[in-house]
Design a protein around this motif. Structure first.
Motif, short mmCIF file in Angstrom:
data_model
loop_
_atom_site.label_atom_id
_atom_site.label_comp_id
_atom_site.label_asym_id
_atom_site.label_seq_id
_atom_site.Cartn_x
_atom_site.Cartn_y
_atom_site.Cartn_z
N LEU A 18 -17.16 -1.67 18.72
CA LEU A 18 -18.13 -0.83 19.41
C LEU A 18 -19.50 -0.80 18.75
O LEU A 18 -20.52 -1.03 19.38
CB LEU A 18 -17.60 0.60 19.56
CG LEU A 18 -16.35 0.76 20.44
CD1 LEU A 18 -15.91 2.22 20.47
CD2 LEU A 18 -16.61 0.28 21.84
N PHE A 24 -23.65 -1.31 23.70
CA PHE A 24 -22.95 -0.04 23.51
C PHE A 24 -23.81 0.94 22.72
O PHE A 24 -23.96 2.10 23.10
CB PHE A 24 -21.61 -0.23 22.80
CG PHE A 24 -20.91 1.09 22.50
CD1 PHE A 24 -20.27 1.78 23.51
CD2 PHE A 24 -20.94 1.64 21.23
CE1 PHE A 24 -19.65 3.01 23.25
CE2 PHE A 24 -20.32 2.86 20.97
CZ PHE A 24 -19.68 3.55 21.97
N GLU A 26 -26.96 1.05 22.52
CA GLU A 26 -28.12 1.49 23.31
C GLU A 26 -27.72 2.48 24.41
O GLU A 26 -28.43 3.43 24.68
CB GLU A 26 -28.84 0.30 23.96
CG GLU A 26 -29.63 -0.57 22.98
CD GLU A 26 -30.76 0.18 22.28
OE1 GLU A 26 -31.51 0.92 22.96
OE2 GLU A 26 -30.91 0.03 21.05
N THR A 27 -26.58 2.22 25.08
CA THR A 27 -26.22 3.03 26.25
C THR A 27 -25.19 4.11 25.94
O THR A 27 -25.06 5.05 26.72
CB THR A 27 -25.60 2.15 27.36
OG1 THR A 27 -24.36 1.60 26.87
CG2 THR A 27 -26.53 1.02 27.76
N ALA A 28 -24.44 3.96 24.87
CA ALA A 28 -23.35 4.88 24.49
C ALA A 28 -22.19 4.85 25.49
O ALA A 28 -21.31 5.69 25.44
CB ALA A 28 -23.85 6.31 24.33
N SER A 29 -22.19 3.88 26.39
CA SER A 29 -21.14 3.82 27.42
C SER A 29 -20.05 2.83 27.05
O SER A 29 -20.32 1.67 26.74
CB SER A 29 -21.76 3.41 28.76
OG SER A 29 -20.75 3.04 29.67
N GLU A 30 -18.82 3.29 27.13
CA GLU A 30 -17.65 2.44 26.88
C GLU A 30 -17.66 1.21 27.79
O GLU A 30 -17.21 0.14 27.42
CB GLU A 30 -16.38 3.26 27.12
CG GLU A 30 -15.07 2.52 27.00
CD GLU A 30 -14.60 2.31 25.56
OE1 GLU A 30 -15.05 3.05 24.67
OE2 GLU A 30 -13.78 1.40 25.35
N LEU A 31 -18.21 1.39 28.99
CA LEU A 31 -18.22 0.29 29.97
C LEU A 31 -19.19 -0.80 29.58
O LEU A 31 -19.13 -1.91 30.11
CB LEU A 31 -18.58 0.83 31.36
CG LEU A 31 -17.77 2.05 31.80
CD1 LEU A 31 -18.24 2.53 33.15
CD2 LEU A 31 -16.29 1.72 31.83
#
Lengths: 406, 477
Positions: A18, A24, A26-31
């Motif tokens: 991660l 990840f 930059e966006t903090a999103s798991e997706l």
């Protein structure tokens, strides 16, 4: 190539990838993480998600930098997963704008024509109508620029050792048009360690196609390239993205690619192995404050971190300073800065903050994509450091920086 | 879903669109953490950027009676961040700032979404570090460490997370923001920070924490010792502890792990190796560290070790650590899924317990490898299996429960550091009497009367969890 389902099943969801993933962080999103994307691919293979609506947007936002492979303890071949999944998605529903973009980027004639035509358009950036066609939003990336010819005194026989061998040199597609000086510098350095280039007609290696859902087209180009370089000579590559793909021709083509892949060498590893460091120590050298950025496909793709640094360290007098997050992607990522301008810009800003912290005058790297993108960032910055390919920098140690600009 | 659309509109009233994730991919992507046996999708995921935003989301959840579950990096191994009743997942991954570093007092204030190792990286130059070091420390968040009271190889000497967190900002289950603990140790009032640390996110969401920083030792020697039997390795551990030496780390890896390491990194160990023991001694005096290592050396040799390799410089030490740090991940080469169990037993029972682990695994026909913090008797049997086969999943769950029961029989516990989560809910009754469990439930109700905050975790038989459990248990595929 290995089967997609088997490749995804190697991931045990530990999540160690991660923090290594630029999208990840930059966006903090798991997706937008490797673990998330692998899970989505696996779920689509199982019929639980839809490739186009659910999976594609997240794969589109992947840089393909493969920093996750370096971090992964399970040896998940993320690069292969990405290529196969994108190929499956593209096979279902071709992305015409992206195909057009790939065509322009990998055909030297079209690239040259496009670069010339675009000089008639106002502004630095590629036109917004083009950007919106590909990405839906306005452009961040500058128009490609063709440099003027480089004139430098040819090497004299007494300056170089006798020829001890021949090599092939990948001139490639975009590199040939946008950075011809890198090829010239590479040739001079090859000659300085006793090699000359076996001249052949060859073009694109297919890396951009492989990375963007066009595996069949990549195979076609790979076969052409192998045919153009049939003899058992080292194949020297100064573009990290190309070298990475060419070293994986075995994956792409099977047995016919394996023996060729074994001959592929990045310039940095070849020069280090062939004793350029010693020659550099006897060169006049340079005193500029310099930092080194790892191209993703050199570091994470080819696992080469040391060779370029060792060569730079051999340049007499050079003030080499480390770069924070040196092997984190700059956002260029092939055509990513055209297809995903916003995230690419965020990553360039992050890279530029670290570069500015070093107070370097010169940024050295080994890949044309990062070269153009970071050069744009440097041009836009207050301090305006110069970006040079490793080959240019090392040649400058012999002939001086001024000689590069003539 | 109409409900979903209505919720999203309301959430987006106070969050930006990119702070709310929804749709099929988002629901799938957040339906489990690193414990993959149980899965259940949330309706939406929110990415708040401040304590105030977390509080606002929690208040909204209370208003709409929506369950919510906090999630950091999702590296938990007991399903602690599984949204067991659906609802909202509140991610802390946009709360990643270090807010203040107080070097003279060796303390640091950070938001809880930051990765554990980033805390240490920030103060490395000052010769300090944040001591808890779970193997996932490059990604696992401070908040997750607080929730699970995480340990790691070096907690043998330095203590678990609770020993290194002095104060917290907590968003309560009702959405109030409170400060717990104090930067000065031994302060007045009830030690509610102590209650919250290790409560697995059931008593609220910690958004900021003051942590203590520990000096890096001046001298470190690492040894990797190969043994021909697991028993000789575990006997060595017992003797080392009995000798009065407290190494910084004492870790054992068995043959299963060695096989994975060979497959993954081509790491080779002496012929006949059945177990590796990793020992690290550290301290400020070179003589003392050397003397400790000499004791370790003598004990291992008396236990017939096959090989003993030591390293003092950083690069060589890290090489020895590879086996431990990457051992579990390397098991991805053996099978598509692993479940890493977590049990504690008295050190003296280690050899006996390991025999049980092998016996249970072979009876259930599941592959097993062991990697564990031998120094504090914390066992991590890792089962590897294919989670696409429901029968294998069932056997893994059953074998795990059998092993945990044995841990309790031997005078141990069902978790050392991974937490109960949903994984071991049913085993709590084996450790605590109904009255003890009820007392814990009462304590929880002080914080969390509404049962919306990370429901169905730790305490068994919670309202609406029992009937719902069949929807997530073993839902791997």
């Amino acid at each position: 190539m290995k089967e997609l389902s088997a490749l995804t099943s190697q991931c045990i969801r530990c999540g160690f990838c991660l923090e290594a993933c630029p999208t990840f962080t930059e966006t903090a999103s798991e997706l937008e993480s490797p673990r998330g994307r692998i899970y989505l691919v696996r779920s689509a293979l199982d019929g639980k998600l839809n490739w186009q609506d659910d999976v594609k947007p997240h794969l589109d936002r992947c840089l393909g930098c493969r920093a996750c492979e370096t971090a992964c303890p399970s040896g998940v071949e993320y690069g292969n997963i990405l290529e196969l999944a994108r190929d499956a998605i593209e096979g279902q529903r071709p992305n015409r704008p992206r195909q057009a973009l790939l065509k322009v980027a990998t055909d030297p004639g079209l690239m040259r024509l496009q670069a010339k035509l675009s000089t008639f358009l106002p502004g630095h950036r590629i036109p917004n109508f083009v950007s919106r066609f590909v990405s839906g939003v306005d452009a961040e990336v500058d128009k490609p620029q063709i440099p003027s010819d480089w004139h430098v005194a040819p090497l004299l026989a007494k300056q170089v050792p006798p020829v001890r061998g021949e090599v092939y040199l990948l001139e490639g597609c975009a590199m040939r048009v946008l950075f011809p000086r890198v090829h010239l510098a590479t040739r001079r350095l090859l000659r300085r360690v006793g090699y000359q280039v076996r001249e052949v007609k060859a073009g694109c290696c297919g890396a951009m196609h492989a990375h963007n859902g066009g595996l069949d087209e990549a195979r076609e180009r790979a076969r052409d390239l192998i045919q153009a370089m049939p003899d058992d000579l080292p194949v020297i590559v100064n573009s990290a993205g190309c070298g990475s793909t060419m070293k994986e021709y075995g994956e792409l083509l099977g047995p016919e690619g394996v023996s060729f892949a074994k001959r592929v060498r990045d310039v940095s590893e070849f020069f280090l192995a062939e004793g350029l460091a010693k020659k550099l120590m006897d060169s006049p050298g340079l005193t500029n404050r310099t930092t080194y950025h790892d191209a993703c496909h050199l570091a994470h793709g080819q696992k080469i971190w040391e060779a370029p640094r060792k060569l730079l360290a051999a340049v007499p007098g050079l003030d080499l300073v480390p770069l924070a997050e040196a092997d984190t992607c700059c956002g260029s990522a092939g055509i990513y800065n055209v297809t995903q301008p916003k995230l690419a810009r965020q990553l360039l800003d992050r890279k530029m903050r670290h570069i500015e912290d070093t107070e370097a005058e010169i940024v050295v790297l080994g890949n044309p994509g990062c070269h153009a993108w970071i050069a744009q960032g440097c041009y836009e910055s207050a301090r305006k450091p110069v970006v040079l390919h490793l080959a240019e920098m090392l040649e400058a140690s012999f002939i001086g920086l001024d000689a590069l600009s003539d | 879903m109409d409900v979903e659309r209505g919720w999203l509109a309301e959430l987006m009233g106070f969050l930006r669109p990119d702070q709310v994730l929804t749709g099929a991919a988002a629901r799938r992507g957040y339906d489990c953490d690193a414990y993959t046996v149980d899965r259940f999708p949330p309706v939406a995921i929110v990415l708040p950027e401040s304590t105030a935003e977390v509080a606002e989301v929690v208040r909204w959840c209370n208003l709409r009676n929506v369950p919510f579950t906090a999630r950091g990096a999702g590296t938990g191994l007991s399903g602690g961040s599984l949204p067991a009743l659906g609802g909202i997942v509140i991610s802390t991954k946009k709360l990643t700032q270090i807010l203040e570093i107080d070097l003279p007092n060796r303390q640091m204030l950070a938001q809880t979404g930051i990765a554990n190792k980033k805390l240490s990286d920030a103060v490395k130059a000052a010769g300090l570090h944040f001591a808890p070091d779970p193997s996932s420390q490059t990604v696992a968040t401070l908040g997750g460490n607080i929730a699970e009271n995480a340990g790691g190889p070096h907690t043998l000497k330095y203590g678990v997370t609770a020993s290194h967190v002095v104060a917290l900002t907590l968003v309560t289950p009702e959405g109030d923001v409170v400060q717990l603990g104090d930067r000065v140790p031994g302060g007045p009032g009830l030690d509610l920070a102590g209650l919250v640390i290790g409560s697995e996110g059931t008593l609220g969401i910690a958004t900021e924490a003051w942590v203590t920083l520990t000096p890096l030792p001046n001298h470190v020697i690492t040894a990797l010792v190969a043994f021909g039997t697991v028993r000789e390795a575990t006997e060595s551990v017992a003797e080392i502890i009995a000798s009065g030496t407290i190494p910084a780390a004492l870790e054992i890896m068995d043959r299963g792990i060695l096989g994975a390491l060979k497959a993954a990194f081509n790491l080779e160990y002496p012929v006949g190796t059945e177990a590796l023991l990793l020992v690290e001694c550290d301290g400020d005096s070179a003589e003392l560290v050397k003397a400790e290592m000499a004791t370790v050396d003598a004990i291992c040799r008396s236990q017939n070790c096959l090989n003993l390799e030591t390293a003092e410089d950083e690069v060589a030490r890290q090489k020895l650590w590879t086996a431990r740090k990457k051992g579990v991940g390397a098991m991805g080469r053996l099978a598509p899924s692993i479940v890493t169990h977590d049990g504690v037993i008295p050190r003296s029972k280690l050899p006996e317990m390991l025999d049980t682990v092998y016996e249970v695994a072979s009876r259930h026909q599941i592959g097993v490898a062991n990697i564990f913090h031998a120094g504090d008797g914390n066992l991590h049997p890792c089962f590897y299996f294919d989670d696409r086969d429901p029968d294998q999943v069932r056997r893994v769950v059953e074998a795990g429960e059998e092993i945990m029961r044995r841990c309790i029989e031997l005078g141990g516990s069902i978790t050392g550091e991974h937490g109960i989560g949903v994984e071991k809910l049913d085993l709590m009754g084996l450790m605590f009497s109904p009255a003890d469990l009820e007392f814990q439930a009462q304590a929880k109700r002080i914080f969390n009367d509404g049962a919306l905050c990370n429901p169905c975790k730790i305490l068994p038989n919670q309202k609406s969890c029992v009937e719902h459990k069949s929807r997530w248990r073993g839902m791997a595929w």
